[in-house]
Design an enzyme around this catalytic site. Structure first.
Site, short mmCIF file in Angstrom:
data_model
loop_
_atom_site.label_atom_id
_atom_site.label_comp_id
_atom_site.label_asym_id
_atom_site.label_seq_id
_atom_site.Cartn_x
_atom_site.Cartn_y
_atom_site.Cartn_z
N LYS A 52 44.39 -13.75 -167.91
CA LYS A 52 45.11 -14.86 -167.28
C LYS A 52 45.89 -15.66 -168.32
CE LYS A 52 41.67 -14.86 -163.65
NZ LYS A 52 40.52 -15.51 -162.98
N GLN A 96 36.23 -20.24 -163.93
CA GLN A 96 35.99 -18.81 -163.77
C GLN A 96 34.59 -18.56 -163.20
OE1 GLN A 96 38.22 -16.24 -164.40
NE2 GLN A 96 36.68 -14.88 -163.52
N ASP A 119 43.05 -21.35 -157.39
CA ASP A 119 42.26 -20.19 -156.92
C ASP A 119 42.16 -20.16 -155.40
OD1 ASP A 119 41.46 -18.31 -158.81
OD2 ASP A 119 39.71 -19.46 -159.47
C1 BQF Z 1 43.45 -3.72 -163.67
C2 BQF Z 1 37.31 -10.36 -160.63
C3 BQF Z 1 35.30 -9.60 -159.57
C4 BQF Z 1 34.69 -10.84 -159.77
C5 BQF Z 1 35.39 -11.85 -160.39
C6 BQF Z 1 43.82 -6.15 -164.09
C7 BQF Z 1 42.08 -7.76 -163.67
C8 BQF Z 1 41.23 -6.72 -163.32
C9 BQF Z 1 41.67 -5.41 -163.32
C10 BQF Z 1 41.62 -9.17 -163.63
C11 BQF Z 1 38.67 -10.16 -161.13
C12 BQF Z 1 39.37 -8.85 -160.98
C13 BQF Z 1 39.29 -11.20 -161.81
C14 BQF Z 1 42.96 -5.12 -163.72
C15 BQF Z 1 40.65 -11.08 -162.42
C16 BQF Z 1 40.84 -8.96 -161.26
O1 BQF Z 1 44.35 -3.36 -164.45
O2 BQF Z 1 42.99 -2.97 -162.80
C17 BQF Z 1 43.38 -7.46 -164.05
O3 BQF Z 1 41.77 -9.85 -164.63
N1 BQF Z 1 41.07 -9.70 -162.49
C18 BQF Z 1 38.60 -12.45 -161.93
O4 BQF Z 1 39.12 -13.40 -162.51
O5 BQF Z 1 37.37 -12.61 -161.43
C19 BQF Z 1 36.70 -11.60 -160.81
C20 BQF Z 1 36.59 -9.35 -160.00
#
Ligand code: BQF
Length: 294
Positions: A52, A96, A119
């Site tokens: 992010k 987060q 969010d």
């Molecule tokens: C990719 C998330 C579960 C629980 C809390 C790119 C992200 C992930 C994968 C990413 C996720 C999942 C995020 C890929 C943010 C998505 O290339 O496939 C980016 O950073 N995510 C989160 O902040 O909290 C989570 C999944």
């Protein structure tokens, strides 16, 4: 079968956002500013927050990362949320998730000013979303809608089966796809761990949204020919042949399902990058007052 390239789409949207930031700073506005609070050292959360912050840099946003020890108290974290609510230099912020077990996520989420809740987790934004009012949309559902829009996948009158009923993905995407909107106007079935005969539902679906958190859960025999597959899963599975010792897999058995699919999102590089870009889009909206006029 066409792969839906979320990584490429996210890159294109970031370029559009960067151009918008250039134009607005030219015109004398300050760039959007996202703050992120990361508590503890959960490895996936560290990766997500880094994604992010790096994405903010790529589009010319200001970002602030507040890292706090896993042992932080509820009171101290609530104090940080209140400070960010009051800080006029911060357009939007996230805490987060998941938080360490001793912290109360619900109380934290409720304390975030809905106008800064990029969010889209605060009940005010969830309620506004459900009623079709302007709202910050939860980033993953917003990213899925944007993918569907840009790939021109029809949803009106289609049978959508959502598997998983979480507050941040399954529940909101089922509401959004059933709304009178485009994308939307689908007939949505929300399946979950107590659904009797899941495969009977998924086999009827024109579009399956898989958000179970179980690697490879949706198999080829559970879907019909021509199905559109949106795989929301980001699961780490052990893989000794990788440098990091793991690889990412979705909730869908890609090899088994792809041959039957008209469109399918890969993992990684599918929904994940769209989730991050949606957070940027929400932060731009916070900066311009697009949802809650200033
Ligand atoms: C990719 C998330 C579960 C629980 C809390 C790119 C992200 C992930 C994968 C990413 C996720 C999942 C995020 C890929 C943010 C998505 O290339 O496939 C980016 O950073 N995510 C989160 O902040 O909290 C989570 C999944």
């Amino acid at each position: 079968m066409q792969r839906i390239d979320g990584k490429q789409l996210a890159q294109a949207i970031k370029e559009e956002l960067a151009e918008q930031v250039r134009q607005r700073t030219q015109a004398g506005h300050r760039p959007p500013h996202l703050a992120a609070v990361l508590v503890g050292d959960d490895p996936p959360s560290q990766v997500y927050v880094r994604n992010k912050v790096r994405s903010c840099e790529q589009v010319g946003f200001q970002s602030t990362l507040l890292r706090k020890d896993a042992g932080i108290s509820q009171e101290e974290l609530m104090g940080i949320v209140r400070q960010l609510n009051e800080d006029d230099g911060v357009d939007g912020f996230i805490v987060q998730l998941p938080l360490p077990a001793h912290l109360n996520e619900e109380e934290i989420t409720l304390a975030i000013d809905p106008r800064k809740d990029v969010d889209g987790f605060h009940p005010v934004n969830v309620g506004r979303m459900a009623q079709g009012l302007p709202a910050y949309l939860s980033a993953t559902p917003a990213g899925i809608l944007e993918m569907i829009r840009r790939y021109q996948i029809p949803t009106s009158g289609k049978e959508v089966v959502v598997v998983g009923r979480s507050n941040i993905v399954g529940t909101p995407i089922s509401i959004l796809l059933s709304r009178k909107a485009d994308p939307g106007n689908a007939t949505v079935t929300l399946c979950h761990s107590r659904t009797a005969d899941l495969a009977a539902h998924t086999r009827r679906a024109d579009i399956v949204v898989a958000a179970t958190g179980r690697p490879g859960f949706i198999t080829g025999e559970m879907v019909k020919e021509g199905v559109v597959i949106i795989d929301v899963g980001i699961n780490r599975v052990e893989d000794a042949s990788r440098k990091k010792g793991y690889r990412l897999v979705g909730d869908v058995d890609f090899e088994g399902v792809a041959p039957k699919a008209s469109y399918i999102t890969p993992v990684p590089g599918g929904v994940g990058p769209m989730t991050v870009v949606s957070l940027l889009l929400n932060t731009m909206k916070a900066n311009t007052g697009a949802i809650y006029p200033k």
